[in-house]
Design a protein around this motif. Sequence first.
Motif, PDB file in Angstrom:
ATOM      1  N   PHE A 130       0.404  -0.861  -0.548  1.00 35.31           N
ATOM      2  CA  PHE A 130       0.453  -0.204   0.013  1.00 35.31           C
ATOM      3  C   PHE A 130       0.981   1.123   0.026  1.00 35.31           C
ATOM      4  O   PHE A 130       0.650   2.242   0.067  1.00 35.31           O
ATOM      5  CB  PHE A 130      -1.000   0.300   0.906  1.00 35.31           C
ATOM      6  CG  PHE A 130      -2.324  -0.488   1.112  1.00 35.31           C
ATOM      7  CD1 PHE A 130      -3.040   0.094   0.371  1.00 35.31           C
ATOM      8  CD2 PHE A 130      -2.402  -2.280   0.741  1.00 35.31           C
ATOM      9  CE1 PHE A 130      -4.271  -0.571   0.247  1.00 35.31           C
ATOM     10  CE2 PHE A 130      -3.909  -2.842   0.933  1.00 35.31           C
ATOM     11  CZ  PHE A 130      -4.587  -2.487  -0.017  1.00 35.31           C
ATOM     12  N   SER A 131       2.070   1.303   0.709  1.00 37.86           N
ATOM     13  CA  SER A 131       3.171   2.265  -0.197  1.00 37.86           C
ATOM     14  C   SER A 131       3.236   2.579  -0.969  1.00 37.86           C
ATOM     15  O   SER A 131       2.970   3.575  -1.367  1.00 37.86           O
ATOM     16  CB  SER A 131       3.822   2.023   1.430  1.00 37.86           C
ATOM     17  OG  SER A 131       5.063   1.144   0.176  1.00 37.86           O
ATOM     18  N   LEU A 132       3.363   1.430  -2.167  1.00 38.24           N
ATOM     19  CA  LEU A 132       3.844   2.053  -3.008  1.00 38.24           C
ATOM     20  C   LEU A 132       2.417   2.532  -3.945  1.00 38.24           C
ATOM     21  O   LEU A 132       3.159   3.620  -5.168  1.00 38.24           O
ATOM     22  CB  LEU A 132       3.376   0.678  -3.736  1.00 38.24           C
ATOM     23  CG  LEU A 132       4.640  -0.363  -3.689  1.00 38.24           C
ATOM     24  CD1 LEU A 132       4.013  -1.921  -4.363  1.00 38.24           C
ATOM     25  CD2 LEU A 132       6.143   0.178  -3.534  1.00 38.24           C
ATOM     26  N   GLY A 133       0.960   2.745  -3.359  1.00 39.02           N
ATOM     27  CA  GLY A 133       0.184   3.103  -3.881  1.00 39.02           C
ATOM     28  C   GLY A 133       0.228   5.007  -3.771  1.00 39.02           C
ATOM     29  O   GLY A 133       0.382   5.570  -4.685  1.00 39.02           O
ATOM     30  N   GLU A 134       0.993   5.597  -3.032  1.00 36.67           N
ATOM     31  CA  GLU A 134       1.651   6.992  -2.473  1.00 36.67           C
ATOM     32  C   GLU A 134       2.724   7.073  -3.653  1.00 36.67           C
ATOM     33  O   GLU A 134       2.547   8.360  -4.016  1.00 36.67           O
ATOM     34  CB  GLU A 134       2.224   6.951  -0.871  1.00 36.67           C
ATOM     35  CG  GLU A 134       0.916   6.634   0.250  1.00 36.67           C
ATOM     36  CD  GLU A 134       2.111   6.500   1.369  1.00 36.67           C
ATOM     37  OE1 GLU A 134       2.856   7.404   1.391  1.00 36.67           O
ATOM     38  OE2 GLU A 134       1.630   6.205   2.502  1.00 36.67           O
ATOM     39  N   GLU A 135       3.476   6.303  -3.608  1.00 33.35           N
ATOM     40  CA  GLU A 135       4.647   6.632  -5.455  1.00 33.35           C
ATOM     41  C   GLU A 135       3.699   7.305  -6.521  1.00 33.35           C
ATOM     42  O   GLU A 135       4.141   8.196  -7.391  1.00 33.35           O
ATOM     43  CB  GLU A 135       4.981   5.748  -5.147  1.00 33.35           C
ATOM     44  CG  GLU A 135       5.878   5.518  -3.638  1.00 33.35           C
ATOM     45  CD  GLU A 135       6.933   4.306  -4.150  1.00 33.35           C
ATOM     46  OE1 GLU A 135       6.902   4.278  -4.934  1.00 33.35           O
ATOM     47  OE2 GLU A 135       8.022   3.768  -2.829  1.00 33.35           O
ATOM     48  N   GLN A 136       3.005   5.925  -6.555  1.00 35.42           N
ATOM     49  CA  GLN A 136       1.867   6.608  -7.395  1.00 35.42           C
ATOM     50  C   GLN A 136       0.934   7.535  -8.078  1.00 35.42           C
ATOM     51  O   GLN A 136       0.052   7.256  -9.324  1.00 35.42           O
ATOM     52  CB  GLN A 136       1.556   4.195  -8.518  1.00 35.42           C
ATOM     53  CG  GLN A 136       2.428   3.874  -7.925  1.00 35.42           C
ATOM     54  CD  GLN A 136       3.152   3.843  -9.515  1.00 35.42           C
ATOM     55  OE1 GLN A 136       2.565   4.496 -10.711  1.00 35.42           O
ATOM     56  NE2 GLN A 136       4.778   3.988  -9.784  1.00 35.42           N
ATOM     57  N   VAL A 137       0.738   8.211  -6.852  1.00 31.65           N
ATOM     58  CA  VAL A 137      -0.540   9.361  -7.078  1.00 31.65           C
ATOM     59  C   VAL A 137       0.214  10.220  -8.054  1.00 31.65           C
ATOM     60  O   VAL A 137      -0.521  10.877  -9.619  1.00 31.65           O
ATOM     61  CB  VAL A 137      -0.718   9.608  -6.037  1.00 31.65           C
ATOM     62  CG1 VAL A 137      -1.026  11.387  -6.126  1.00 31.65           C
ATOM     63  CG2 VAL A 137      -1.304   8.791  -4.894  1.00 31.65           C
ATOM     64  N   ASN A 138       1.400  10.930  -8.327  1.00 34.58           N
ATOM     65  CA  ASN A 138       1.931  11.193  -9.096  1.00 34.58           C
ATOM     66  C   ASN A 138       1.128  11.185 -10.752  1.00 34.58           C
ATOM     67  O   ASN A 138       1.144  11.693 -11.918  1.00 34.58           O
ATOM     68  CB  ASN A 138       2.468  12.450  -9.691  1.00 34.58           C
ATOM     69  CG  ASN A 138       2.745  13.516  -7.666  1.00 34.58           C
ATOM     70  OD1 ASN A 138       2.091  13.758  -7.255  1.00 34.58           O
ATOM     71  ND2 ASN A 138       3.927  12.943  -7.255  1.00 34.58           N
ATOM     72  N   VAL A 139       1.900   9.973 -11.316  1.00 36.34           N
ATOM     73  CA  VAL A 139       2.130   8.914 -12.389  1.00 36.34           C
ATOM     74  C   VAL A 139       0.483   9.260 -12.662  1.00 36.34           C
ATOM     75  O   VAL A 139       0.509   9.732 -13.965  1.00 36.34           O
ATOM     76  CB  VAL A 139       2.875   8.096 -11.984  1.00 36.34           C
ATOM     77  CG1 VAL A 139       2.842   6.972 -13.110  1.00 36.34           C
ATOM     78  CG2 VAL A 139       4.402   7.698 -11.708  1.00 36.34           C
ATOM     79  N   LEU A 140      -0.684   9.026 -11.844  1.00 34.97           N
ATOM     80  CA  LEU A 140      -1.512   8.451 -11.798  1.00 34.97           C
ATOM     81  C   LEU A 140      -2.378  10.035 -12.311  1.00 34.97           C
ATOM     82  O   LEU A 140      -2.795   9.857 -13.402  1.00 34.97           O
ATOM     83  CB  LEU A 140      -2.434   7.633 -10.737  1.00 34.97           C
ATOM     84  CG  LEU A 140      -3.544   7.908 -10.879  1.00 34.97           C
ATOM     85  CD1 LEU A 140      -4.050   6.662 -12.247  1.00 34.97           C
ATOM     86  CD2 LEU A 140      -4.800   6.995  -9.562  1.00 34.97           C
ATOM     87  N   LYS A 141      -2.333  11.489 -11.859  1.00 40.06           N
ATOM     88  CA  LYS A 141      -2.703  11.862 -11.820  1.00 40.06           C
ATOM     89  C   LYS A 141      -2.020  12.775 -13.073  1.00 40.06           C
ATOM     90  O   LYS A 141      -3.306  12.993 -14.085  1.00 40.06           O
ATOM     91  CB  LYS A 141      -2.215  13.219 -10.783  1.00 40.06           C
ATOM     92  CG  LYS A 141      -2.785  12.663 -10.078  1.00 40.06           C
ATOM     93  CD  LYS A 141      -2.455  13.596  -8.072  1.00 40.06           C
ATOM     94  CE  LYS A 141      -2.804  15.430  -8.691  1.00 40.06           C
ATOM     95  NZ  LYS A 141      -2.032  16.203  -7.441  1.00 40.06           N
ATOM     96  N   GLN A 142      -0.851  12.577 -13.570  1.00 40.23           N
ATOM     97  CA  GLN A 142      -0.298  12.785 -15.226  1.00 40.23           C
ATOM     98  C   GLN A 142      -0.807  12.253 -15.901  1.00 40.23           C
ATOM     99  O   GLN A 142      -1.639  12.537 -17.340  1.00 40.23           O
ATOM    100  CB  GLN A 142       1.036  12.877 -15.291  1.00 40.23           C
ATOM    101  CG  GLN A 142       1.630  13.715 -16.595  1.00 40.23           C
ATOM    102  CD  GLN A 142       1.382  14.778 -16.752  1.00 40.23           C
ATOM    103  OE1 GLN A 142       1.833  15.767 -15.793  1.00 40.23           O
ATOM    104  NE2 GLN A 142       0.579  14.940 -17.689  1.00 40.23           N
ATOM    105  N   ASP A 143      -1.333  10.866 -16.218  1.00 36.68           N
ATOM    106  CA  ASP A 143      -2.217  10.135 -17.201  1.00 36.68           C
ATOM    107  C   ASP A 143      -3.340  10.374 -17.122  1.00 36.68           C
ATOM    108  O   ASP A 143      -3.926  10.543 -18.185  1.00 36.68           O
ATOM    109  CB  ASP A 143      -1.745   8.420 -16.212  1.00 36.68           C
ATOM    110  CG  ASP A 143      -2.443   7.890 -17.473  1.00 36.68           C
ATOM    111  OD1 ASP A 143      -1.942   7.411 -18.915  1.00 36.68           O
ATOM    112  OD2 ASP A 143      -3.519   6.962 -17.190  1.00 36.68           O
TER     113      ASP A 143
END
Length: 210
Positions: A130-143
């Motif tokens: 679940f800590s991985l999800g925090e790292e993916q937030v900015n990537v997801l937003k840009q996508d």
Amino acid sequence: MAVNTGDFIKDILDSISKIDYINPQDVPNIELYMDQITTFMDNQLEASKRYPDDKILTKTMINNYTKNKLIPPPVKKKYSKEHILLLIFIYYFKNILSINDIQNLLGPITDRFFNSSNDFKLEDIYNEVFSLGEEQVNVLKQDIRDKYSTSQQTFEDVPEKDREFLKSFSFICLLSFDVYIKKQLIESLIDELPAKQAKKDKKSSEGQDK
């Protein structure tokens, strides 16, 4: 009055920034009865509801998960912290995976790490993934921004009265296609799990025979 899609997307992106998961420290370390679990899950994940009357978790769901061996049975009608962590995993998986796929995915996790006497426990797995999800937030937003920008370039030649709806339809299709492809990938990975485990078990057995 027409919806300002740009403002709507901004609101969505802002909400993504606030996405959080249930911190293991917030999960009670004492065993809980079913009513207490449903209340806990409803309070913790209330922000993820689509409609106010939606239920995050019900008694029927928990009974079905136990019946289908997604979670181990309770002890004297009480559920441990590890039960709750599994229920959180199931909550996220059930939106995209079948019960059978969830069984195949969580079964090995439960067998090896539920109530484990080893130093590495189910809570450690929960924290890590679940800590991985925090790292993916900015990537997801840009996508999402990229897909929205692409969708706004479609249907320029249709009448204005239909243009906004069709652009929104295009945006939804782009998002849906992304989900579809990832779902296919997830299912393929799950299908490979038994073969990988069998190969590992065979190798381990051969090593013991020597």
